[in-house]
Design a protein around this motif. Structure first.
Motif, PDB file in Angstrom:
ATOM      1  N   GLU A 145       0.826  -1.213   0.000  1.00  0.00           N
ATOM      2  CA  GLU A 145       0.000   0.000   0.000  1.00  0.00           C
ATOM      3  C   GLU A 145       0.858   1.260   0.000  1.00  0.00           C
ATOM      4  O   GLU A 145       0.500   2.260  -0.603  1.00  0.00           O
ATOM      5  N   GLU A 146       1.973   1.217   0.723  1.00  0.00           N
ATOM      6  CA  GLU A 146       2.781   2.424   0.934  1.00  0.00           C
ATOM      7  C   GLU A 146       4.194   2.316   0.376  1.00  0.00           C
ATOM      8  O   GLU A 146       4.901   3.316   0.327  1.00  0.00           O
ATOM      9  N   HIS A 147       4.624   1.096   0.058  1.00  0.00           N
ATOM     10  CA  HIS A 147       5.998   0.867  -0.360  1.00  0.00           C
ATOM     11  C   HIS A 147       6.045   0.066  -1.637  1.00  0.00           C
ATOM     12  O   HIS A 147       5.135  -0.709  -1.913  1.00  0.00           O
ATOM     13  N   CYS A 148       7.140   0.226  -2.355  1.00  0.00           N
ATOM     14  CA  CYS A 148       7.316  -0.579  -3.556  1.00  0.00           C
ATOM     15  C   CYS A 148       8.810  -0.713  -3.835  1.00  0.00           C
ATOM     16  O   CYS A 148       9.569   0.237  -3.641  1.00  0.00           O
ATOM     17  N   ILE A 149       9.216  -1.909  -4.253  1.00  0.00           N
ATOM     18  CA  ILE A 149      10.582  -2.131  -4.717  1.00  0.00           C
ATOM     19  C   ILE A 149      10.489  -2.756  -6.103  1.00  0.00           C
ATOM     20  O   ILE A 149       9.699  -3.676  -6.320  1.00  0.00           O
ATOM     21  N   ILE A 150      11.255  -2.226  -7.015  1.00  0.00           N
ATOM     22  CA  ILE A 150      11.276  -2.773  -8.368  1.00  0.00           C
ATOM     23  C   ILE A 150      12.669  -3.315  -8.663  1.00  0.00           C
ATOM     24  O   ILE A 150      13.677  -2.621  -8.483  1.00  0.00           O
ATOM     25  N   GLY A 151      12.697  -4.577  -9.074  1.00  0.00           N
ATOM     26  CA  GLY A 151      13.939  -5.215  -9.484  1.00  0.00           C
ATOM     27  C   GLY A 151      14.984  -5.287  -8.380  1.00  0.00           C
ATOM     28  O   GLY A 151      16.172  -5.457  -8.668  1.00  0.00           O
ATOM     29  N   GLY A 152      14.558  -5.166  -7.125  1.00  0.00           N
ATOM     30  CA  GLY A 152      15.496  -5.244  -6.013  1.00  0.00           C
ATOM     31  C   GLY A 152      16.413  -4.042  -5.911  1.00  0.00           C
ATOM     32  O   GLY A 152      17.309  -4.000  -5.063  1.00  0.00           O
ATOM     33  N   GLU A 153      16.207  -3.009  -6.733  1.00  0.00           N
ATOM     34  CA  GLU A 153      17.173  -1.906  -6.733  1.00  0.00           C
ATOM     35  C   GLU A 153      16.549  -0.527  -6.913  1.00  0.00           C
ATOM     36  O   GLU A 153      17.264   0.468  -6.899  1.00  0.00           O
ATOM     37  N   GLN A 154      15.240  -0.464  -7.086  1.00  0.00           N
ATOM     38  CA  GLN A 154      14.593   0.845  -7.137  1.00  0.00           C
ATOM     39  C   GLN A 154      13.544   0.881  -6.040  1.00  0.00           C
ATOM     40  O   GLN A 154      12.759  -0.065  -5.895  1.00  0.00           O
ATOM     41  N   PHE A 155      13.555   1.974  -5.279  1.00  0.00           N
ATOM     42  CA  PHE A 155      12.794   2.020  -4.038  1.00  0.00           C
ATOM     43  C   PHE A 155      11.811   3.182  -4.077  1.00  0.00           C
ATOM     44  O   PHE A 155      12.196   4.323  -4.362  1.00  0.00           O
ATOM     45  N   PHE A 156      10.560   2.877  -3.769  1.00  0.00           N
ATOM     46  CA  PHE A 156       9.500   3.878  -3.904  1.00  0.00           C
ATOM     47  C   PHE A 156       8.654   3.959  -2.639  1.00  0.00           C
ATOM     48  O   PHE A 156       8.476   2.971  -1.922  1.00  0.00           O
ATOM     49  N   ILE A 157       8.124   5.156  -2.434  1.00  0.00           N
ATOM     50  CA  ILE A 157       7.208   5.348  -1.328  1.00  0.00           C
ATOM     51  C   ILE A 157       6.029   6.177  -1.839  1.00  0.00           C
ATOM     52  O   ILE A 157       6.175   6.990  -2.748  1.00  0.00           O
ATOM     53  N   ARG A 158       4.873   5.930  -1.212  1.00  0.00           N
ATOM     54  CA  ARG A 158       3.678   6.670  -1.605  1.00  0.00           C
ATOM     55  C   ARG A 158       3.574   7.930  -0.759  1.00  0.00           C
ATOM     56  O   ARG A 158       3.861   7.914   0.439  1.00  0.00           O
ATOM     57  N   GLY A 159       3.156   9.015  -1.393  1.00  0.00           N
ATOM     58  CA  GLY A 159       3.002  10.268  -0.658  1.00  0.00           C
ATOM     59  C   GLY A 159       1.866  11.100  -1.210  1.00  0.00           C
ATOM     60  O   GLY A 159       1.173  10.691  -2.151  1.00  0.00           O
TER      61      GLY A 159
END
Ligand SMILES: [Zn+2]
Length: 170
Positions: free
Chosen positions: A41-55
């Motif tokens: 819901e609040e976090h995401c990782i793509i390919g083990g190397e790109q890091f995302f957060i929801r805001g």
């Protein structure tokens, strides 16, 4: 709000939305089955190397006070990418009281909002951690992009309606 008469379809809609959100960062669909990618819901990782957060990218609604029921804030629910270090830091501090005293983090905007030209992908932002339980707020770095201008100067309820019309009836 008493709803609005929609110029998109000619109908009356009972509610004028003051927020929208993207369920995942841009490009997520290409990684949805990747074993090194995960979406929450609040976090995401793509390919083990790109890091995302929801805001929340909040835009002030400058004439909300004169429109009964209008919200003083319009908000785009967006995803930003953080450095691995800052991503780990937000995760560590997720339930830590006082985390809102963190300095802002740099983030790339990773949501393509409709209605804006040029694309909103890759705009530079500052990510402000909020108290526990609250999503971070996302401030665009100053610039001439129409979204940055709207965040800086605010929008009207009429613009919120225009967004609704174009969003629901592209
Ligand atoms: Zn409509």
């Amino acid at each position: 709000m008493q709803g609005y008469d929609c110029r998109g379809c000619g109908q009356h809609h009972d509610e004028l939305p003051f927020s929208y959100w993207a369920p995942a960062p841009a490009y997520w669909d290409e990684f949805a089955t990747d074993e090194h990618s995960v979406l929450g819901e609040e976090h995401c990782i793509i390919g083990g190397e790109q890091f995302f957060i929801r805001g929340r990218l909040v835009i002030p609604v400058i004439d909300a006070g004169s429109v009964p029921g209008a919200s003083p804030e319009f908000d785009w629910g967006v995803w930003v990418s953080l450095s691995e270090r800052n991503y780990e830091r937000t995760t560590e501090l997720w339930t830590t009281p006082g985390r809102e005293s963190e300095p802002p983090y740099f983030g790339w905007l990773c949501t393509e909002l409709p209605l804006y030209e040029p694309s909103t992908l890759g705009l530079k932002t500052q990510v402000h951690t909020q108290s526990v339980g609250e999503r971070p707020t996302i401030d665009l770095e100053p610039g001439d992009h129409p979204l940055a201008v709207e965040q800086r100067t605010g929008i009207t309820v009429a613009r919120v309606q225009e967004i609704a019309e174009r969003f629901t009836h592209p």
